[in-house]
Scaffold this motif. Structure first.
Motif, PDB file in Angstrom:
ATOM      1  N   THR A   1       0.697  -1.367  -0.206  1.00 26.67           N
ATOM      2  CA  THR A   1       0.255   0.287  -0.251  1.00 26.67           C
ATOM      3  C   THR A   1       0.655   1.222  -0.216  1.00 26.67           C
ATOM      4  OG1 THR A   1      -0.071   0.109   2.439  1.00 26.67           O
ATOM      5  CG2 THR A   1      -1.966  -0.807   0.979  1.00 26.67           C
ATOM      6  N   PHE A   2       0.486   2.119   0.346  1.00 30.10           N
ATOM      7  CA  PHE A   2       1.433   3.273  -0.034  1.00 30.10           C
ATOM      8  C   PHE A   2       1.409   3.448   0.946  1.00 30.10           C
ATOM      9  CE2 PHE A   2      -2.071   5.123  -2.947  1.00 30.10           C
ATOM     10  CZ  PHE A   2      -0.551   5.676  -4.744  1.00 30.10           C
ATOM     11  N   GLN A   3       1.313   2.992   2.772  1.00 27.41           N
ATOM     12  CA  GLN A   3       1.778   3.659   3.739  1.00 27.41           C
ATOM     13  C   GLN A   3       3.682   2.444   3.459  1.00 27.41           C
ATOM     14  OE1 GLN A   3      -1.442   2.954   4.161  1.00 27.41           O
ATOM     15  NE2 GLN A   3      -1.171   4.766   3.708  1.00 27.41           N
ATOM     16  N   ASP A   4       3.885   1.648   2.064  1.00 29.34           N
ATOM     17  CA  ASP A   4       5.281   0.903   2.346  1.00 29.34           C
ATOM     18  C   ASP A   4       5.959   1.671   1.381  1.00 29.34           C
ATOM     19  OD1 ASP A   4       3.915  -1.736   3.793  1.00 29.34           O
ATOM     20  OD2 ASP A   4       3.354  -1.938   2.002  1.00 29.34           O
ATOM     21  N   ILE A   5       5.413   3.027   0.647  1.00 26.28           N
ATOM     22  CA  ILE A   5       6.427   3.643   0.433  1.00 26.28           C
ATOM     23  C   ILE A   5       7.052   4.634   1.857  1.00 26.28           C
ATOM     24  CG2 ILE A   5       6.801   5.703  -1.800  1.00 26.28           C
ATOM     25  CD1 ILE A   5       4.212   4.374  -2.678  1.00 26.28           C
TER      26      ILE A   5
ATOM     27  N   LEU B   1      16.913   1.841   7.694  1.00 22.62           N
ATOM     28  CA  LEU B   1      16.547   1.877   8.627  1.00 22.62           C
ATOM     29  C   LEU B   1      14.724   1.142   8.527  1.00 22.62           C
ATOM     30  CD1 LEU B   1      16.071   4.923  11.318  1.00 22.62           C
ATOM     31  CD2 LEU B   1      17.544   3.014  10.909  1.00 22.62           C
ATOM     32  N   HIS B   2      14.108   1.364   7.418  1.00 19.60           N
ATOM     33  CA  HIS B   2      12.798   0.337   7.660  1.00 19.60           C
ATOM     34  C   HIS B   2      13.528  -1.178   6.388  1.00 19.60           C
ATOM     35  CE1 HIS B   2       9.578  -1.232   5.129  1.00 19.60           C
ATOM     36  NE2 HIS B   2       9.687  -1.670   4.386  1.00 19.60           N
ATOM     37  N   LEU B   3      14.633  -0.991   5.482  1.00 20.10           N
ATOM     38  CA  LEU B   3      15.550  -2.477   4.925  1.00 20.10           C
ATOM     39  C   LEU B   3      15.993  -3.204   5.884  1.00 20.10           C
ATOM     40  CD1 LEU B   3      16.948  -1.222   1.713  1.00 20.10           C
ATOM     41  CD2 LEU B   3      14.899  -2.722   2.188  1.00 20.10           C
ATOM     42  N   ILE B   4      16.760  -2.963   7.121  1.00 20.03           N
ATOM     43  CA  ILE B   4      17.438  -2.872   8.622  1.00 20.03           C
ATOM     44  C   ILE B   4      16.751  -3.727   9.460  1.00 20.03           C
ATOM     45  CG2 ILE B   4      18.747  -2.263  10.628  1.00 20.03           C
ATOM     46  CD1 ILE B   4      20.025  -0.605   9.260  1.00 20.03           C
ATOM     47  N   ARG B   5      15.600  -3.422   9.868  1.00 22.92           N
ATOM     48  CA  ARG B   5      14.090  -4.070  10.497  1.00 22.92           C
ATOM     49  C   ARG B   5      14.154  -5.351   9.549  1.00 22.92           C
ATOM     50  NH1 ARG B   5      12.584   1.164  11.320  1.00 22.92           N
ATOM     51  NH2 ARG B   5      11.032   0.853   9.727  1.00 22.92           N
TER      52      ARG B   5
ATOM     53  N   ARG C   1      19.569   9.068  -6.736  1.00 27.08           N
ATOM     54  CA  ARG C   1      20.129   9.881  -6.194  1.00 27.08           C
ATOM     55  C   ARG C   1      19.535  11.263  -5.867  1.00 27.08           C
ATOM     56  NH1 ARG C   1      20.509   7.887 -11.190  1.00 27.08           N
ATOM     57  NH2 ARG C   1      19.741   9.233 -12.746  1.00 27.08           N
ATOM     58  N   TYR C   2      18.300  10.774  -6.709  1.00 23.29           N
ATOM     59  CA  TYR C   2      17.954  12.974  -6.498  1.00 23.29           C
ATOM     60  C   TYR C   2      16.422  12.810  -5.076  1.00 23.29           C
ATOM     61  CZ  TYR C   2      18.744  13.262 -10.984  1.00 23.29           C
ATOM     62  OH  TYR C   2      19.713  13.179 -12.914  1.00 23.29           O
ATOM     63  N   ARG C   3      16.921  12.126  -3.992  1.00 27.58           N
ATOM     64  CA  ARG C   3      16.023  12.120  -2.857  1.00 27.58           C
ATOM     65  C   ARG C   3      16.559  11.386  -1.819  1.00 27.58           C
ATOM     66  NH1 ARG C   3      12.562   7.011  -3.656  1.00 27.58           N
ATOM     67  NH2 ARG C   3      12.636   6.889  -1.806  1.00 27.58           N
ATOM     68  N   LYS C   4      18.556  11.846  -1.850  1.00 23.58           N
ATOM     69  CA  LYS C   4      19.110  11.256  -0.934  1.00 23.58           C
ATOM     70  C   LYS C   4      18.515  11.401   0.311  1.00 23.58           C
ATOM     71  CE  LYS C   4      23.144  11.235  -3.964  1.00 23.58           C
ATOM     72  NZ  LYS C   4      24.128  11.179  -3.975  1.00 23.58           N
ATOM     73  N   GLU C   5      17.778  12.425   1.042  1.00 22.13           N
ATOM     74  CA  GLU C   5      17.194  12.078   2.563  1.00 22.13           C
ATOM     75  C   GLU C   5      16.500  11.416   2.539  1.00 22.13           C
ATOM     76  OE1 GLU C   5      14.613  15.811   0.267  1.00 22.13           O
ATOM     77  OE2 GLU C   5      16.678  14.677  -0.355  1.00 22.13           O
ATOM     78  N   ASP C   6      15.897  10.850   1.819  1.00 19.26           N
ATOM     79  CA  ASP C   6      14.966   9.598   2.029  1.00 19.26           C
ATOM     80  C   ASP C   6      16.227   8.403   2.206  1.00 19.26           C
ATOM     81  OD1 ASP C   6      12.353  10.555   1.331  1.00 19.26           O
ATOM     82  OD2 ASP C   6      12.744  10.214  -0.651  1.00 19.26           O
ATOM     83  N   ILE C   7      17.506   8.033   2.132  1.00 25.36           N
ATOM     84  CA  ILE C   7      18.169   6.915   2.116  1.00 25.36           C
ATOM     85  C   ILE C   7      18.169   7.027   4.078  1.00 25.36           C
ATOM     86  CG2 ILE C   7      21.188   6.393   2.273  1.00 25.36           C
ATOM     87  CD1 ILE C   7      21.176   8.059  -0.037  1.00 25.36           C
ATOM     88  N   LEU C   8      18.120   7.231   4.979  1.00 27.89           N
ATOM     89  CA  LEU C   8      17.822   7.022   6.353  1.00 27.89           C
ATOM     90  C   LEU C   8      16.885   6.410   6.464  1.00 27.89           C
ATOM     91  CD1 LEU C   8      19.948   7.164   8.832  1.00 27.89           C
ATOM     92  CD2 LEU C   8      18.450   9.129   9.735  1.00 27.89           C
TER      93      LEU C   8
ATOM     94  N   VAL D   1      20.420  -5.437  14.255  1.00 26.45           N
ATOM     95  CA  VAL D   1      20.638  -4.253  14.081  1.00 26.45           C
ATOM     96  C   VAL D   1      19.846  -3.491  14.580  1.00 26.45           C
ATOM     97  CG1 VAL D   1      22.151  -3.016  12.473  1.00 26.45           C
ATOM     98  CG2 VAL D   1      21.652  -5.590  12.125  1.00 26.45           C
ATOM     99  N   MET D   2      20.601  -2.225  14.955  1.00 24.61           N
ATOM    100  CA  MET D   2      19.550  -0.990  15.386  1.00 24.61           C
ATOM    101  C   MET D   2      20.008   0.426  14.388  1.00 24.61           C
ATOM    102  SD  MET D   2      20.236  -0.754  19.556  1.00 24.61           S
ATOM    103  CE  MET D   2      19.483   0.238  19.461  1.00 24.61           C
TER     104      MET D   2
END
Length: 474
Positions: A152-156, A340-344, A329-336, A354-355
């Motif tokens: 869903t859009f919540q997963d974006i 964290l989502h992928l780490i979970r 590369r055009y939305r690097k503020e989303d990398i963090l 991993v925290m």
């Protein structure tokens, strides 16, 4: 014999009879239980089993009574002995028992009388049926995943301006039956957007079918999409076969990598879009279908039209609601938040804890250009976690694989192009080239800020997205 002694003997006899009755009563309870039960004494020797135990393990009293506690174990260690050693119960231990290596779960508790450990009792559960039901559940889930959209859009994940703009467009498109064209580089999340659009639409309770047009050969793709009649070709099933469009009737079909679809298949797809009907391979009868189409491509379709590999009429049919999904590369503020989502996610898959990312590791990720986008970020984080020790909770710079930017940024202001550079060049080509260089130069000067770029160029943000995609910059 005096009266007192007779009374004592009578009392003792009654007590013995009472104990025997109690023992018989307890044995009856244990034997009537549908759970397999085994009892050992304080030295770990078998004392009692019930019929359910024999049915489960295939072992009788002759195999167990008076024998060591591990006599019935074919794989694993004796939980009876562990309880006798520690005086504490154990629960949910998996092991194999009996000559047929039966998979079971064991719960064992100590038997304590007057604060003295007298033995232990085990209740054994057969997991065969549980495993069968688990397999059936997983099979059902796999079938459901083929029929339903998962996201869903919540997963974006992300709050950057380009992503928010794309999500807003997608939400609007979900409320209409219009055909959607998702555009963006490989790995940007086009399929996730397709799932989300379907799940927010009125078709959410009907089927969602994904087709990768690049992964299926041209001949096979046509029959898979539109179905075929009996005898249409060698090996065709008796009675023919329904295609993906018929299967998705009332729902949504997601045509991924539509830019790779061959010309003759494009013509049939155009008919579905125009006439809302299809003709199976080898057939002549039109079949009406009601399907919402979401297409996706990382190919520049405008160039494909010029090269003669994509139909212009089909382009205008699928380009009703274009949505440009920005590269990482055009939305690097989303990398963090993405990391964290992928780490979970990896914590669940790998059993890790991993925290977070160390600031130096985060800086390295943000300095990288990510040609593979989110898919590449997922790959890098997965490898990093594998490289970590189980006791480590933060991804450090040393855990990351080597990240080398391959594409150098534009250097210095672009020079004004002289018409005399190529006298054979047409005016339209010159104007296109100058436009491209101007757009890219301003885009770089604003730090890849789309709102500011559109403002400086005096065009709408939507028009800017179109131009960036046209010039392979988005």
């Amino acid at each position: 014999m005096n009266g007192d002694k007779w009374a004592d003997m009578k009392s003792l006899a009654e007590e013995i009879i009472g104990l025997k009755e109690m023992q018989t009563f307890l044995e009856a309870i244990i034997n009537s239980s549908e759970d397999a039960i085994s009892v050992v004494d304080a030295w770990g020797n078998g004392m009692m089993i019930n019929p359910a135990y024999t049915r489960l393990t295939g072992l009788t009293s002759e195999h167990i009574i008076g024998q060591p506690a591990d006599a019935d174990i074919s794989e694993g260690e004796s939980m009876h002995m562990k309880v006798l050693q520690t005086g504490k119960p154990v629960r949910g231990v998996h092991m194999k028992v009996g000559p047929k290596n039966k998979d079971v779960i064991v719960n064992v508790a100590p038997v304590i009388v007057d604060h003295v450990l007298k033995g232990s009792v085990a209740v054994i559960h057969d997991t065969t049926e549980f495993k069968r039901l688990t397999r059936e559940l997983e099979k059902a889930k796999r079938i459901i995943r083929k029929l339903e959209a998962k996201y869903t859009f919540q997963d974006i994940i992300g709050t950057s301006e380009p992503l928010i703009h794309a999500v807003e467009q997608a939400r609007k498109s979900a409320l209409t039956p219009a055909t959607v064209l998702l555009r963006g580089e490989s790995g940007t999340g086009k399929e996730l957007f397709a799932h989300a659009i379907h799940n927010e639409s009125t078709r959410r309770y009907n089927q969602f079918i994904r087709v990768n047009c690049a992964a299926i050969s041209d001949q096979l793709l046509e029959s898979e999409l539109f179905g075929y009649e009996e005898g249409a070709f060698t090996g065709a099933k008796k009675g023919g076969k329904r295609g993906f469009f018929e299967e998705a009737n009332g729902g949504t079909i997601f045509l991924d990598e539509i830019g790779e679809m061959k010309f003759n298949t494009q013509a049939k797809l155009l008919r579905v879009l125009q006439e809302k009907e299809l003709v199976r391979v080898g057939g002549s009868k039109p079949i009406p279908v009601d399907v919402r189409i979401i297409a996706a491509t990382n190919v520049n379709l405008e160039k494909a039209i010029q090269n003669g590999t994509f139909r212009e009429d089909l382009y205008y049919r699928i380009n009703v609601m274009p949505i440009f999904i920005p590269p990482l590369r055009y939305r690097k503020e989303d990398i963090l938040p993405l990391s964290l989502h992928l780490i979970r996610k990896f914590n669940q898959e790998y059993g890790r804890a991993v925290m977070d990312l160390h600031p130096q590791a985060l800086t390295r990720l943000q300095d990288y250009e990510w040609p593979g986008n989110i898919r590449e970020l997922e790959n890098v984080l997965g490898r990093s976690i594998i490289n970590m020790k189980f006791s480590e909770t933060h991804i450090l710079l040393g855990h990351l694989p080597e990240l080398v930017n391959r594409k150098a940024p534009l250097e210095g202001p672009l020079e004004v192009v002289s018409i005399q550079e190529n006298e054979q060049e047409k005016l339209s080509e010159i104007l296109s080239r100058v436009e491209k260089e101007t757009v890219l130069r301003v885009y770089e000067q604003t730090g890849f800020n789309k709102t500011e770029t559109a403002k400086r160029l005096g065009i709408s943000i939507r028009n800017l997205y179109y131009k960036l995609d046209k010039y392979d910059a988005c």
